[in-house]
Design an enzyme around this catalytic site. Sequence first.
Site, PDB file in Angstrom:
ATOM      1  N   LEU A  50       5.311  -1.747  -7.711  1.00  0.00           N
ATOM      2  CA  LEU A  50       5.684  -1.193  -6.417  1.00  0.00           C
ATOM      3  C   LEU A  50       4.726  -0.055  -6.045  1.00  0.00           C
ATOM      4  O   LEU A  50       4.711   0.971  -6.711  1.00  0.00           O
ATOM      5  CB  LEU A  50       7.113  -0.678  -6.495  1.00  0.00           C
ATOM      6  N   PRO A  51       3.931  -0.238  -4.991  1.00  0.00           N
ATOM      7  CA  PRO A  51       2.968   0.782  -4.567  1.00  0.00           C
ATOM      8  C   PRO A  51       3.647   2.012  -3.991  1.00  0.00           C
ATOM      9  O   PRO A  51       3.481   2.337  -2.830  1.00  0.00           O
ATOM     10  CB  PRO A  51       2.128   0.046  -3.518  1.00  0.00           C
ATOM     11  N   CYS A  52       4.382   2.695  -4.816  1.00  0.00           N
ATOM     12  CA  CYS A  52       5.104   3.876  -4.339  1.00  0.00           C
ATOM     13  C   CYS A  52       4.125   4.960  -3.898  1.00  0.00           C
ATOM     14  O   CYS A  52       4.488   5.886  -3.195  1.00  0.00           O
ATOM     15  CB  CYS A  52       6.024   4.391  -5.445  1.00  0.00           C
ATOM     16  N   HIS A  53       2.882   4.837  -4.305  1.00  0.00           N
ATOM     17  CA  HIS A  53       1.911   5.872  -3.924  1.00  0.00           C
ATOM     18  C   HIS A  53       1.554   5.748  -2.435  1.00  0.00           C
ATOM     19  O   HIS A  53       0.933   6.626  -1.866  1.00  0.00           O
ATOM     20  CB  HIS A  53       0.656   5.729  -4.788  1.00  0.00           C
TER      21      HIS A  53
END
Length: 103
Positions: A50-53
Amino acid sequence: MADFNKKVYSIVSRIPRGWVCTYGHIALLAGSPRASRIVGAAMYRAPAGLPCHRVLYRDGGLCCDRAFGGKEAQRQLLEAEGVSFLPDGRVDLKKHLWLGEEP
DNA sequence: CCGTTGACCCTTC
DNA sequence: AGAAGGGCCAACG
């Protein structure tokens, strides 16, 4: 609403490279505009991949330094994706704010 | 089962 | 314009 977490996962995963989104917006797309906190919590508990960044504050500022490992890393990641950063250390939401309309 | 906490956002002082 | 407080929804203990 377990679907909320699922939707958040789907939405964040749909964020195109070089674009960013905000917790509030994700919560809005998920169906709960006020559950922005849950989005963050979901990220914290979300599995890898998950590209939470790519998820930032409403002002474009990165989340707390405790998020995902370090805002410095997040800044580097976003820069590597082609996101423009302002001298203030915030992301240019004017150019990279993802509205949630993506094929 | 109930209470508390939490990667936030918005309204008001 | 800047700062402070409250509120929402869900998951963990």
